[in-house]
Design an enzyme around this catalytic site. Structure first.
Site, PDB file in Angstrom:
ATOM      1  N   LYS A  55      -3.657  -1.456   8.058  1.00 10.76           N
ATOM      2  CA  LYS A  55      -5.010  -2.014   8.176  1.00 10.76           C
ATOM      3  C   LYS A  55      -5.043  -3.336   8.943  1.00 10.76           C
ATOM      4  CE  LYS A  55      -6.922   0.219   4.084  1.00 10.76           C
ATOM      5  NZ  LYS A  55      -7.708   0.036   2.840  1.00 10.76           N
ATOM      6  N   ARG A 113      -0.473  -2.600  -6.043  1.00  7.29           N
ATOM      7  CA  ARG A 113      -0.750  -3.707  -5.116  1.00  7.29           C
ATOM      8  C   ARG A 113      -1.637  -4.747  -5.802  1.00  7.29           C
ATOM      9  NH1 ARG A 113      -0.967  -5.482   0.170  1.00  7.29           N
ATOM     10  NH2 ARG A 113      -2.966  -6.190   1.002  1.00  7.29           N
ATOM     11  N   TYR A 135      -8.280 -12.266  -6.626  1.00  2.78           N
ATOM     12  CA  TYR A 135      -7.141 -12.373  -7.541  1.00  2.78           C
ATOM     13  C   TYR A 135      -7.123 -13.736  -8.233  1.00  2.78           C
ATOM     14  CZ  TYR A 135      -5.496  -8.271  -4.992  1.00  2.78           C
ATOM     15  OH  TYR A 135      -5.401  -7.027  -4.414  1.00  2.78           O
ATOM     16  N   HIS A 175      -2.530   2.381  -5.678  1.00  2.00           N
ATOM     17  CA  HIS A 175      -3.032   1.092  -5.184  1.00  2.00           C
ATOM     18  C   HIS A 175      -3.143   0.063  -6.305  1.00  2.00           C
ATOM     19  CE1 HIS A 175      -4.531  -0.953  -1.622  1.00  2.00           C
ATOM     20  NE2 HIS A 175      -5.461  -1.532  -2.368  1.00  2.00           N
ATOM     21  N   HIS A 193      -3.068 -10.084   3.908  1.00  4.11           N
ATOM     22  CA  HIS A 193      -4.510  -9.937   4.096  1.00  4.11           C
ATOM     23  C   HIS A 193      -4.964 -10.605   5.396  1.00  4.11           C
ATOM     24  CE1 HIS A 193      -5.301  -9.397  -0.491  1.00  4.11           C
ATOM     25  NE2 HIS A 193      -5.192  -8.244   0.108  1.00  4.11           N
ATOM     26  N   ARG A 218       0.863  -1.180   0.000  1.00  2.10           N
ATOM     27  CA  ARG A 218       0.000   0.000   0.000  1.00  2.10           C
ATOM     28  C   ARG A 218       0.903   1.234   0.000  1.00  2.10           C
ATOM     29  NH1 ARG A 218      -2.153  -3.596   3.783  1.00  2.10           N
ATOM     30  NH2 ARG A 218      -4.303  -4.304   3.350  1.00  2.10           N
TER      31      ARG A 218
END
Length: 204
Positions: free
Chosen positions: A93, A159, A191, A156, A182, A68
């Site tokens: 995050k 990423r 993805y 972004h 994640h 990020r």
């Protein structure tokens, strides 16, 4: 003296300012990720900047490690182990921290920056301050225009480009989840679901 009809009232607490309606992403660009070929064009365009080596290295590192904008700007030299060729990552995050291997071209690019470094941060402005997220956004946007990409580009997308590139190479979902940091695997599934590589050889 005539009594005034004015009276005190409490100030309104509701913000009634009409905010502009943001256009859906689909109206701005056809997709939210870049292909590997487009990332290469972005890097080549960034090399033409005044601080071309720094800018190109930022794009390369962001793409290879699925960073990020805030994660990229927060990288420090203490996160890089040149001896072992590893990069220690702190995810934003609430994502899981991790250690990624650095490839030869990344190590060479970082060593060149390290020789002139005066800050604990890897990516700094010409004044020596850590690169900002807004500064990175402008850099990527300008590089996209210089590269002749047919749609607006934002940071972004690098990423997302990482996620799709690795999924198309056959990287399994759990490994990809760990690599991108994640918290939920649902963030990773998109993805692998859209990777065209999963449909190869269906007609053979």
């Amino acid at each position: 003296m005539k009594k005034s009809r004015l009276r005190l009232v409490s100030p309104a607490t509701d913000n009634r300012t009409v905010m502009p309606v943001r256009r859906p992403n689909a109206e701005i660009r056809p997709r939210e990720h870049l292909t590997e070929a487009e990332v290469e064009k972005l890097i080549a365009a960034a090399k033409g900047n005044r601080w071309g080596h720094r800018d190109a290295t930022m794009i390369l590192i962001a793409f290879r490690h699925g960073l990020r904008a805030s994660e990229l700007c927060g990288l420090q030299w203490s996160d890089v182990e040149f001896e072992t060729g590893n990069l220690h990552l702190r995810r934003a995050k609430g994502g899981a921290a991790g250690t990624h291997p650095l490839l030869g071209d990344e190590l060479r690019a970082l060593r060149a920056l390290r020789r002139e470094a005066k800050s604990p941060f890897i990516f700094v402005t010409e004044r020596g301050a850590p690169f900002s997220v807004s500064g990175l956004a402008k850099l990527i946007e300008r590089a996209g225009e210089a590269a002749g990409l047919p749609f607006p580009v934002h940071a972004h997308m690098l990423r997302h480009a990482c996620g799709y590139a690795l999924a198309n190479k056959g990287v399994d979902t759990r490994t990809l989840q760990a690599y991108l940091g994640h918290r939920s695997i649902q963030s990773t599934v998109r993805y692998t679901e859209l990777a065209p590589g999963r449909f190869k050889n269906l007609w053979r």
